[in-house]
Design a protein around this motif. Structure first.
Motif, mmCIF file in Angstrom:
data_model
loop_
_atom_site.group_PDB
_atom_site.id
_atom_site.type_symbol
_atom_site.label_atom_id
_atom_site.label_comp_id
_atom_site.label_asym_id
_atom_site.label_seq_id
_atom_site.Cartn_x
_atom_site.Cartn_y
_atom_site.Cartn_z
ATOM 1 N N ARG A 134 0.859 -1.183 0.000
ATOM 2 C CA ARG A 134 0.000 0.000 0.000
ATOM 3 C C ARG A 134 0.895 1.231 0.000
ATOM 4 N NH1 ARG A 134 -0.654 2.453 5.006
ATOM 5 N NH2 ARG A 134 0.119 1.260 6.796
ATOM 6 N N PHE A 135 0.340 2.322 -0.506
ATOM 7 C CA PHE A 135 1.129 3.524 -0.729
ATOM 8 C C PHE A 135 0.424 4.743 -0.133
ATOM 9 C CE2 PHE A 135 1.865 0.547 -4.189
ATOM 10 C CZ PHE A 135 3.245 0.476 -4.247
ATOM 11 N N GLU A 136 1.239 5.700 0.298
ATOM 12 C CA GLU A 136 0.710 6.951 0.849
ATOM 13 C C GLU A 136 1.326 8.128 0.102
ATOM 14 O OE1 GLU A 136 1.623 7.023 5.009
ATOM 15 O OE2 GLU A 136 0.143 5.470 5.518
ATOM 16 N N ILE A 137 0.474 9.093 -0.269
ATOM 17 C CA ILE A 137 0.956 10.374 -0.786
ATOM 18 C C ILE A 137 0.279 11.545 -0.077
ATOM 19 C CG2 ILE A 137 1.504 9.424 -3.057
ATOM 20 C CD1 ILE A 137 -0.987 10.823 -4.142
ATOM 21 N N LEU A 138 -0.674 11.251 0.823
ATOM 22 C CA LEU A 138 -1.346 12.308 1.587
ATOM 23 C C LEU A 138 -0.497 12.635 2.819
ATOM 24 C CD1 LEU A 138 -5.053 11.118 1.289
ATOM 25 C CD2 LEU A 138 -3.805 12.754 -0.134
ATOM 26 N N GLY A 139 0.675 13.102 2.552
ATOM 27 C CA GLY A 139 1.720 13.328 3.539
ATOM 28 C C GLY A 139 3.024 13.024 2.823
ATOM 29 N N SER A 157 4.674 -7.976 -12.803
ATOM 30 C CA SER A 157 4.449 -6.827 -13.694
ATOM 31 C C SER A 157 3.948 -5.605 -12.929
ATOM 32 C CB SER A 157 3.446 -7.209 -14.792
ATOM 33 O OG SER A 157 2.215 -7.644 -14.207
ATOM 34 N N LEU A 158 4.271 -5.517 -11.644
ATOM 35 C CA LEU A 158 3.820 -4.367 -10.856
ATOM 36 C C LEU A 158 4.286 -3.054 -11.481
ATOM 37 C CD1 LEU A 158 2.606 -3.118 -8.211
ATOM 38 C CD2 LEU A 158 4.922 -3.315 -7.261
ATOM 39 N N LEU A 159 5.565 -2.971 -11.849
ATOM 40 C CA LEU A 159 6.127 -1.776 -12.467
ATOM 41 C C LEU A 159 6.721 -2.192 -13.800
ATOM 42 C CD1 LEU A 159 6.932 1.155 -12.529
ATOM 43 C CD2 LEU A 159 8.800 0.659 -10.944
ATOM 44 N N ALA A 160 6.033 -1.838 -14.874
ATOM 45 C CA ALA A 160 6.415 -2.342 -16.193
ATOM 46 C C ALA A 160 6.675 -1.195 -17.158
ATOM 47 C CB ALA A 160 5.308 -3.237 -16.746
ATOM 48 N N LEU A 161 7.511 -1.469 -18.149
ATOM 49 C CA LEU A 161 7.749 -0.524 -19.237
ATOM 50 C C LEU A 161 6.821 -0.882 -20.389
ATOM 51 C CD1 LEU A 161 9.350 1.768 -20.556
ATOM 52 C CD2 LEU A 161 11.013 0.052 -21.321
ATOM 53 N N THR A 162 5.958 0.055 -20.765
ATOM 54 C CA THR A 162 5.027 -0.129 -21.877
ATOM 55 C C THR A 162 5.492 0.738 -23.042
ATOM 56 O OG1 THR A 162 3.522 1.699 -21.376
ATOM 57 C CG2 THR A 162 3.233 -0.356 -20.121
ATOM 58 N N ASP A 192 4.186 3.248 -24.098
ATOM 59 C CA ASP A 192 3.888 4.645 -23.798
ATOM 60 C C ASP A 192 4.574 5.152 -22.534
ATOM 61 O OD1 ASP A 192 2.107 4.987 -26.002
ATOM 62 O OD2 ASP A 192 0.591 3.862 -24.887
ATOM 63 N N GLY A 193 5.367 4.316 -21.897
ATOM 64 C CA GLY A 193 6.074 4.762 -20.708
ATOM 65 C C GLY A 193 5.994 3.748 -19.584
ATOM 66 N N TYR A 194 6.466 4.133 -18.406
ATOM 67 C CA TYR A 194 6.433 3.257 -17.234
ATOM 68 C C TYR A 194 5.051 3.305 -16.589
ATOM 69 C CZ TYR A 194 11.516 2.837 -17.448
ATOM 70 O OH TYR A 194 12.812 2.570 -17.853
ATOM 71 N N MET A 195 4.576 2.153 -16.144
ATOM 72 C CA MET A 195 3.259 2.079 -15.517
ATOM 73 C C MET A 195 3.348 1.279 -14.227
ATOM 74 S SD MET A 195 -0.430 0.881 -17.074
ATOM 75 C CE MET A 195 0.039 -0.835 -17.305
ATOM 76 N N LEU A 196 2.796 1.860 -13.148
ATOM 77 C CA LEU A 196 2.705 1.181 -11.859
ATOM 78 C C LEU A 196 1.283 0.672 -11.693
ATOM 79 C CD1 LEU A 196 4.148 0.527 -9.141
ATOM 80 C CD2 LEU A 196 3.195 2.678 -8.273
ATOM 81 N N SER A 197 1.128 -0.643 -11.635
ATOM 82 C CA SER A 197 -0.200 -1.251 -11.572
ATOM 83 C C SER A 197 -0.684 -1.393 -10.134
ATOM 84 C CB SER A 197 -0.186 -2.620 -12.274
ATOM 85 O OG SER A 197 0.184 -2.484 -13.621
ATOM 86 N N ALA A 198 -0.779 -0.278 -9.438
ATOM 87 C CA ALA A 198 -1.284 -0.285 -8.054
ATOM 88 C C ALA A 198 -2.801 -0.177 -8.074
ATOM 89 C CB ALA A 198 -0.689 0.885 -7.276
ATOM 90 N N GLY A 199 -3.467 -1.038 -7.326
ATOM 91 C CA GLY A 199 -4.919 -1.006 -7.259
ATOM 92 C C GLY A 199 -5.425 0.242 -6.563
ATOM 93 N N THR A 200 -6.696 0.588 -6.818
ATOM 94 C CA THR A 200 -7.265 1.801 -6.228
ATOM 95 C C THR A 200 -7.259 1.746 -4.706
ATOM 96 O OG1 THR A 200 -9.466 0.825 -6.472
ATOM 97 C CG2 THR A 200 -8.718 2.300 -8.216
#
Length: 234
Positions: free
Chosen positions: A11-16, A88-93, A95-103
């Protein structure tokens, strides 16, 4: 997010400050710049981010000559920290890098979902449910969003998140649109009271009564025993 149990536990935090956790244990996401790369990927979770956009986020209009190589090293560091099983959590597509983190893995996404439910409940007049959703959303905030990260991209994202927080607070400050405004109840007034002639001047300012000439009855107050004004509603 992928089916791998290690990535599902993230899980990730950006509200701080930008942080990552696995099973509630902090994950070392590296230097400030590597943290910034993770932040921009989280701001566009499940969407590819072109490498040129990452470079612009980190260095604005003054990138180093080897900016592409540096970004690739940061992405490699994040892969080792977040996805040791090489899913494939962090993959190069293309169109660029994509992080497949769920909502449900990103606190900002959880906040927005709670805010959407609060708006729906508010619109239907369910203020108790709306209030509960807003308070639950506020508990996700630790500090200023994206704390410690600078630059136009992060400043814009920070302002947008703060606006959403203000919108949530406004739901607590105003009634639902369908809720009638609380007014004092109407007071029933007797028709006879409305026709009563109110003296033009206060009683204290009226001249002393003139004694009646002999042979006439004493003056009679025509309002004796009647209410000039309706009873106070308060």
């Amino acid at each position: 997010m992928t089916d791998n149990s290690a990535t599902q536990a993230l899980r990730f935090e950006i509200l701080g400050q930008v942080r990552a956790y696995r099973h509630d244990e902090p994950v070392d996401i590296g230097s400030l710049n590597q943290r910034a790369v993770l932040a921009v990927l989280l701001l566009h979770a499940r969407s590819p981010v072109p490498i040129n956009k990452i470079i612009h986020t980190l260095w604005d209009d003054d990138p180093p000559e080897n900016a592409v190589d540096i970004v690739q090293r940061y992405v490699g560091g994040l892969r080792r920290a977040l996805d040791p099983d090489r899913t494939s959590l962090l993959a190069l597509t293309p169109d660029g890098y994509m992080l497949s983190a769920g909502t449900s893995a990103v606190d900002a996404s959880v906040f927005r979902a709670s805010l959407a439910r609060a708006r729906d409940a508010h619109q239907t007049g369910n203020l108790q449910e709306a209030t509960g959703e807003v308070h639950q959303a506020f508990r996700l905030w630790q500090d200023e969003p994206l704390a410690g990260l600078t630059g136009p991209v992060f400043e814009s994202a920070r302002a947008r998140l703060n606006q959403e927080r203000t919108a949530a607070a406004n739901l607590l400050a105003k009634p639902a649109p369908e809720e009638p405004t609380m007014l004092a109840p109407p007071v029933a007034v007797e028709p006879t009271v409305l026709t009563a002639a109110v003296p033009a001047e206060p009683v204290a300012a009226q001249p002393a009564p003139v004694p009646a000439p002999s042979g006439y009855q004493e003056p009679v107050d025509p309002w004796a025993g009647h209410d000039l004004f309706p009873p106070s509603p308060f």
